[in-house]
Motif scaffolding. Structure first.
Motif, PDB file in Angstrom:
ATOM      1  N   LEU A   3     -25.690  -8.587 -72.928  1.00 14.15           N
ATOM      2  CA  LEU A   3     -25.934  -9.266 -71.656  1.00 14.15           C
ATOM      3  C   LEU A   3     -27.433  -9.269 -71.382  1.00 14.15           C
ATOM      4  O   LEU A   3     -28.107  -8.263 -71.595  1.00 14.15           O
ATOM      5  N   PHE A   4     -27.936 -10.401 -70.891  1.00 12.88           N
ATOM      6  CA  PHE A   4     -29.351 -10.574 -70.639  1.00 12.88           C
ATOM      7  C   PHE A   4     -29.559 -11.254 -69.302  1.00 12.88           C
ATOM      8  O   PHE A   4     -28.635 -11.764 -68.704  1.00 12.88           O
ATOM      9  N   SER A   5     -30.789 -11.312 -68.887  1.00 14.92           N
ATOM     10  CA  SER A   5     -31.178 -12.123 -67.735  1.00 14.92           C
ATOM     11  C   SER A   5     -32.605 -12.577 -67.996  1.00 14.92           C
ATOM     12  O   SER A   5     -33.548 -12.105 -67.391  1.00 14.92           O
ATOM     13  N   GLU A   6     -32.731 -13.485 -68.951  1.00 14.48           N
ATOM     14  CA  GLU A   6     -34.031 -13.982 -69.401  1.00 14.48           C
ATOM     15  C   GLU A   6     -34.135 -15.465 -69.071  1.00 14.48           C
ATOM     16  O   GLU A   6     -33.211 -16.227 -69.327  1.00 14.48           O
ATOM     17  N   SER A   7     -35.250 -15.878 -68.510  1.00 19.63           N
ATOM     18  CA  SER A   7     -35.448 -17.278 -68.164  1.00 19.63           C
ATOM     19  C   SER A   7     -35.619 -18.108 -69.439  1.00 19.63           C
ATOM     20  O   SER A   7     -36.304 -17.689 -70.373  1.00 19.63           O
ATOM     21  N   VAL A   8     -34.975 -19.287 -69.475  1.00 19.07           N
ATOM     22  CA  VAL A   8     -35.129 -20.234 -70.576  1.00 19.07           C
ATOM     23  C   VAL A   8     -35.317 -21.628 -69.978  1.00 19.07           C
ATOM     24  O   VAL A   8     -34.895 -21.891 -68.861  1.00 19.07           O
ATOM     25  N   ASP A   9     -35.981 -22.490 -70.733  1.00 20.27           N
ATOM     26  CA  ASP A   9     -36.138 -23.883 -70.324  1.00 20.27           C
ATOM     27  C   ASP A   9     -35.102 -24.705 -71.065  1.00 20.27           C
ATOM     28  O   ASP A   9     -34.917 -24.540 -72.280  1.00 20.27           O
ATOM     29  N   PRO A  18     -26.688 -29.466 -71.608  1.00 16.97           N
ATOM     30  CA  PRO A  18     -27.853 -28.996 -72.363  1.00 16.97           C
ATOM     31  C   PRO A  18     -27.981 -29.745 -73.693  1.00 16.97           C
ATOM     32  O   PRO A  18     -27.004 -29.962 -74.397  1.00 16.97           O
ATOM     33  N   ARG A  19     -29.233 -30.161 -74.004  1.00 19.22           N
ATOM     34  CA  ARG A  19     -29.522 -30.866 -75.260  1.00 19.22           C
ATOM     35  C   ARG A  19     -30.502 -30.049 -76.103  1.00 19.22           C
ATOM     36  O   ARG A  19     -30.360 -29.951 -77.308  1.00 19.22           O
ATOM     37  N   THR A  20     -31.522 -29.483 -75.441  1.00 20.44           N
ATOM     38  CA  THR A  20     -32.532 -28.674 -76.110  1.00 20.44           C
ATOM     39  C   THR A  20     -32.784 -27.428 -75.269  1.00 20.44           C
ATOM     40  O   THR A  20     -32.888 -27.516 -74.047  1.00 20.44           O
ATOM     41  N   VAL A  21     -32.859 -26.284 -75.936  1.00 19.54           N
ATOM     42  CA  VAL A  21     -33.139 -25.020 -75.257  1.00 19.54           C
ATOM     43  C   VAL A  21     -34.441 -24.468 -75.826  1.00 19.54           C
ATOM     44  O   VAL A  21     -34.580 -24.350 -77.046  1.00 19.54           O
ATOM     45  N   HIS A  22     -35.396 -24.156 -74.965  1.00 16.41           N
ATOM     46  CA  HIS A  22     -36.662 -23.557 -75.378  1.00 16.41           C
ATOM     47  C   HIS A  22     -36.524 -22.053 -75.150  1.00 16.41           C
ATOM     48  O   HIS A  22     -36.529 -21.590 -74.012  1.00 16.41           O
ATOM     49  N   TRP A  23     -36.366 -21.328 -76.257  1.00 15.26           N
ATOM     50  CA  TRP A  23     -36.081 -19.892 -76.186  1.00 15.26           C
ATOM     51  C   TRP A  23     -37.070 -19.161 -77.080  1.00 15.26           C
ATOM     52  O   TRP A  23     -37.271 -19.556 -78.231  1.00 15.26           O
ATOM     53  N   LYS A  24     -37.685 -18.135 -76.561  1.00 10.73           N
ATOM     54  CA  LYS A  24     -38.677 -17.340 -77.283  1.00 10.73           C
ATOM     55  C   LYS A  24     -39.812 -18.213 -77.806  1.00 10.73           C
ATOM     56  O   LYS A  24     -40.315 -18.020 -78.903  1.00 10.73           O
ATOM     57  N   GLY A  25     -40.179 -19.227 -77.018  1.00  7.43           N
ATOM     58  CA  GLY A  25     -41.290 -20.085 -77.383  1.00  7.43           C
ATOM     59  C   GLY A  25     -40.981 -21.159 -78.412  1.00  7.43           C
ATOM     60  O   GLY A  25     -41.889 -21.845 -78.863  1.00  7.43           O
ATOM     61  N   THR A  82     -25.180 -18.677 -81.009  1.00  9.42           N
ATOM     62  CA  THR A  82     -24.436 -19.108 -79.825  1.00  9.42           C
ATOM     63  C   THR A  82     -24.915 -18.308 -78.617  1.00  9.42           C
ATOM     64  O   THR A  82     -24.970 -17.081 -78.665  1.00  9.42           O
ATOM     65  N   LEU A  83     -25.270 -19.037 -77.555  1.00  9.86           N
ATOM     66  CA  LEU A  83     -25.744 -18.422 -76.321  1.00  9.86           C
ATOM     67  C   LEU A  83     -24.900 -18.882 -75.150  1.00  9.86           C
ATOM     68  O   LEU A  83     -24.403 -20.002 -75.147  1.00  9.86           O
ATOM     69  N   ASP A  84     -24.775 -18.027 -74.146  1.00 10.66           N
ATOM     70  CA  ASP A  84     -24.226 -18.418 -72.853  1.00 10.66           C
ATOM     71  C   ASP A  84     -25.401 -18.499 -71.886  1.00 10.66           C
ATOM     72  O   ASP A  84     -26.187 -17.551 -71.770  1.00 10.66           O
ATOM     73  N   LEU A  85     -25.525 -19.650 -71.223  1.00  7.77           N
ATOM     74  CA  LEU A  85     -26.605 -19.898 -70.279  1.00  7.77           C
ATOM     75  C   LEU A  85     -26.036 -20.092 -68.884  1.00  7.77           C
ATOM     76  O   LEU A  85     -24.953 -20.651 -68.729  1.00  7.77           O
ATOM     77  N   VAL A  86     -26.771 -19.659 -67.873  1.00  4.28           N
ATOM     78  CA  VAL A  86     -26.378 -19.838 -66.476  1.00  4.28           C
ATOM     79  C   VAL A  86     -27.385 -20.781 -65.828  1.00  4.28           C
ATOM     80  O   VAL A  86     -28.593 -20.598 -65.971  1.00  4.28           O
ATOM     81  N   SER A  91     -31.766 -24.212 -57.515  1.00  4.21           N
ATOM     82  CA  SER A  91     -33.101 -24.446 -58.076  1.00  4.21           C
ATOM     83  C   SER A  91     -33.077 -25.242 -59.375  1.00  4.21           C
ATOM     84  O   SER A  91     -34.100 -25.778 -59.777  1.00  4.21           O
ATOM     85  N   GLY A  92     -31.930 -25.267 -60.058  1.00  2.00           N
ATOM     86  CA  GLY A  92     -31.857 -25.931 -61.352  1.00  2.00           C
ATOM     87  C   GLY A  92     -32.417 -25.094 -62.487  1.00  2.00           C
ATOM     88  O   GLY A  92     -32.481 -25.545 -63.622  1.00  2.00           O
ATOM     89  N   ARG A  93     -32.815 -23.849 -62.206  1.00  2.00           N
ATOM     90  CA  ARG A  93     -33.357 -22.974 -63.250  1.00  2.00           C
ATOM     91  C   ARG A  93     -32.243 -22.434 -64.136  1.00  2.00           C
ATOM     92  O   ARG A  93     -31.104 -22.281 -63.702  1.00  2.00           O
ATOM     93  N   TRP A  94     -32.598 -22.131 -65.369  1.00  3.43           N
ATOM     94  CA  TRP A  94     -31.650 -21.623 -66.369  1.00  3.43           C
ATOM     95  C   TRP A  94     -32.028 -20.209 -66.775  1.00  3.43           C
ATOM     96  O   TRP A  94     -33.200 -19.868 -66.853  1.00  3.43           O
ATOM     97  N   ARG A  95     -30.989 -19.399 -67.051  1.00  2.00           N
ATOM     98  CA  ARG A  95     -31.182 -18.033 -67.536  1.00  2.00           C
ATOM     99  C   ARG A  95     -30.240 -17.780 -68.697  1.00  2.00           C
ATOM    100  O   ARG A  95     -29.121 -18.283 -68.723  1.00  2.00           O
ATOM    101  N   LEU A  96     -30.717 -17.007 -69.649  1.00  2.00           N
ATOM    102  CA  LEU A  96     -29.891 -16.561 -70.764  1.00  2.00           C
ATOM    103  C   LEU A  96     -29.017 -15.432 -70.266  1.00  2.00           C
ATOM    104  O   LEU A  96     -29.507 -14.469 -69.669  1.00  2.00           O
ATOM    105  N   LEU A  97     -27.711 -15.549 -70.475  1.00  4.28           N
ATOM    106  CA  LEU A  97     -26.771 -14.533 -70.017  1.00  4.28           C
ATOM    107  C   LEU A  97     -26.251 -13.680 -71.164  1.00  4.28           C
ATOM    108  O   LEU A  97     -26.217 -12.458 -71.079  1.00  4.28           O
ATOM    109  N   ARG A  98     -25.802 -14.324 -72.252  1.00  2.00           N
ATOM    110  CA  ARG A  98     -25.213 -13.602 -73.386  1.00  2.00           C
ATOM    111  C   ARG A  98     -25.682 -14.203 -74.703  1.00  2.00           C
ATOM    112  O   ARG A  98     -25.886 -15.404 -74.808  1.00  2.00           O
TER     113      ARG A  98
END
Length: 114
Positions: A3-9, A18-25, A82-86, A91-98
């Motif tokens: 379980l995480f709570s990390e911001s992603v674009d 979702p079409r593209t996820v910007h994760w860890k740069g 495979t990621l679960d995103l919230v 706000s429309g912001r996304w966070r990495l959950l799992r």
């Protein structure tokens, strides 16, 4: 799985998927149809009460399960993840959950396994 709570674009389609996820740069492409569902959150811990008519965002989380591959030179060793995103409704912001265990990005042919 963790379980995480990390911001992603996240870049979405016109339908909001979702079409593209910007994760860890790094940009990653969604390679399979994403799946959406809602989970109840423990809103009563953070809020004194839920106003009548509030649901999405306060009572429930919108969660998307996505399978991703990095947008770079693909090699046979590249594996999908495979990621679960919230998505925060207000706000429309996304966070990495799992983060789920990685799965092979391509099927192994029977003669490749030998």
């Amino acid at each position: 799985m963790g379980l995480f709570s990390e911001s992603v674009d996240v870049d979405c389609t016109d339908l909001g998927q979702p079409r593209t996820v910007h994760w860890k740069g790094h940009p990653c492409t969604v390679i399979n149809e994403p799946v959406r569902w809602y989970e109840r959150r423990q809103w009563w811990i953070e809020e004194s009460r839920a106003p009548l008519g509030s649901g999405a965002g306060l009572v429930d989380h919108e969660i998307w399960r996505v399978q991703l591959e990095p947008q770079q030179e693909q090699t046979p060793a590249t594996q999908a993840i495979t990621l679960d995103l919230v998505r925060h409704v207000g706000s429309g912001r996304w966070r990495l959950l799992r983060i789920h265990a990685a799965a092979p990005a391509h099927a192994v042919e029977p003669d490749e396994a030998a």
